[in-house]
Design a protein around this motif. Sequence first.
Motif, PDB file in Angstrom:
ATOM      1  N   PRO A 160       2.823  -4.341   4.898  1.00  0.00           N
ATOM      2  CA  PRO A 160       2.479  -3.481   3.942  1.00  0.00           C
ATOM      3  C   PRO A 160       1.826  -4.502   2.999  1.00  0.00           C
TER       4      PRO A 160
ATOM      5  N   GLY B 125       2.677  -4.640  -0.850  1.00  0.00           N
ATOM      6  CA  GLY B 125       3.934  -5.053  -1.042  1.00  0.00           C
ATOM      7  C   GLY B 125       4.354  -6.573  -0.620  1.00  0.00           C
TER       8      GLY B 125
ATOM      9  N   SER C  76      12.798  -3.318  -1.364  1.00  0.00           N
ATOM     10  CA  SER C  76      12.089  -3.085  -0.452  1.00  0.00           C
ATOM     11  C   SER C  76      10.917  -3.402  -0.585  1.00  0.00           C
TER      12      SER C  76
ATOM     13  N   PHE D 243       8.526  -1.737   0.631  1.00  0.00           N
ATOM     14  CA  PHE D 243       7.669  -0.380   0.565  1.00  0.00           C
ATOM     15  C   PHE D 243       7.851   0.411  -0.426  1.00  0.00           C
TER      16      PHE D 243
ATOM     17  N   SER E 176      -0.182   0.697   0.258  1.00  0.00           N
ATOM     18  CA  SER E 176      -0.105   0.179   1.214  1.00  0.00           C
ATOM     19  C   SER E 176       1.093   0.815   2.172  1.00  0.00           C
ATOM     20  N   THR E 177       2.198   1.370   1.705  1.00  0.00           N
ATOM     21  CA  THR E 177       3.112   1.884   2.331  1.00  0.00           C
ATOM     22  C   THR E 177       2.692   3.195   3.086  1.00  0.00           C
TER      23      THR E 177
ATOM     24  N   TRP F  31       0.758   1.946   5.938  1.00  0.00           N
ATOM     25  CA  TRP F  31       1.640   1.418   7.002  1.00  0.00           C
ATOM     26  C   TRP F  31       2.280   2.529   8.062  1.00  0.00           C
ATOM     27  N   THR F  32       2.685   3.608   7.247  1.00  0.00           N
ATOM     28  CA  THR F  32       3.135   4.989   7.705  1.00  0.00           C
ATOM     29  C   THR F  32       2.207   5.484   8.634  1.00  0.00           C
TER      30      THR F  32
END
Length: 355
Positions: free
Chosen positions: A120, A123, A185, A187, A205-206, A209-210
Motif C-alpha cells: 500500500p 501507507g 495498520s 491500511f 492506496s488501500t 491494494w484491494t
Amino acid sequence: MPSHIVELKQPSVTDPSPRQGELPFTLQDLKAAIPAYCFVPSVWKSLFYFFLDVSIIAGLYALAYFLDSWWFFPVFWLMQGTMFWALFVVGHDCGHGSFSQQKWLNNLIGHLSHIPILVPYHGWRISHRTHHANTGNIDTDESWYPVTQSKYEEMHWSEKLIRFNLLLIAYPIYLFKRSPGKKGSHFLPSSPLFRPSEKWDVLTSTFLWTLMMGFLGFLTYQFGFLFLVKFYLAPYIVFVIWLDLVTYLHHTDPDIPWYRGDDWYFLKGALSTIDHDYGLINPIHHNIGTHVAHHIFLNMPHYHLITATEAIKPILGDYYRKSDRTIWQSFWRSYFSCFFVPDTGAKVYYQSPEK
C-alpha cells in the motif's frame, strides 16, 4: 498531529545544533563534499529505471508462459522475485520524493510500482517517513528497531518465532500489525501512524491494494490456484525475502549503536546503519546497498548514491560503516547475535540471550 508521530524533514544544513559537536563533522560538511547535481532528480533517468524494470518483468512473464516448464520455474521465481524487489526500490524513491520533483508523478509511479506487489504505497510511504526521521532511536524508530531485554523476556513464543526465526517472511505481517510494541495498520487511516490530513492518501492506496487482491482472486478463479503459485505467489515470496533481508541487514548488526533520549539526534542516528555489497545484484536493485548516504540525504536519487558515498567517506572516517562480509555471513552473524538491547543506557548495542 499526534504527539508520537515525528515529522520527517531533512534537517537544515545551516541550522546550528549544540549536539552536533559530538561528531567531528556536520551535515553541512557532508553536503558540501557532494556534487550539487547528486541532489537533483532526473525525470527521464528515473522513468528509464522504472520502464526497464517493468520491461524485464514483462519479458520474464512471457518467457515463463511460453516455456511453461517446471525445470524453468524455480529460476523464474528467483529472477522475477528479484525484479519485484527492484521495482519496489523505484517506488521507494517515489516515496522519498527523489524520483522526481513532481508530487503527482511520484505518487503515480509509486502506486504503479507498489500496488502490483501488494504494497500500500501511501501507507508504507508514511511509515517509512517515520523510520527515516527516527533511525537509530530505540524509542521512536519504526522498523527493525531492537526490543529491550525485558520486552524480549515478556514476548510470547509466537511473537519471538516471527520476529527472530521467520523474519525473512515477516513483511506482510508488518503491514497489518507493525512491529512488536507498536499498534496500527498500514491500511487504516485510524492507525496512529497517520495524521487526519493523510486519510484519503491511505484510503486511496488501500482501495487500489484491494483491487489488486481482487484481480489475483479473479486469476485464481479463472486459471486455478496452481497458476497463481507459479506466476505470482512464488515470485512474491522471493520479493518479500529480499525486502526483509536487505532492510534487516542495514539496521541489524552487533556493531551498530542505538540511542536513547537526548543522546540521539538525526545525523548520529542516520549513521547507525551499514552498507553492504550485493555483488551482481547491486545494479539490479538500484544500489540500495549504499544505505548510509541514503539515510543522511534521503531525498537523493538512487543513481547518485555511489557518487555521494565516495565523496563523504573521507569526512566520515570511522563513522562510515560497510561490511566486508558476504551477505549471508552478515545475515547469520546478526541472526545469532542480535536479539535485544539492555533496558538502560544512552548508547547500547545488540546482545544475545547467551551473554
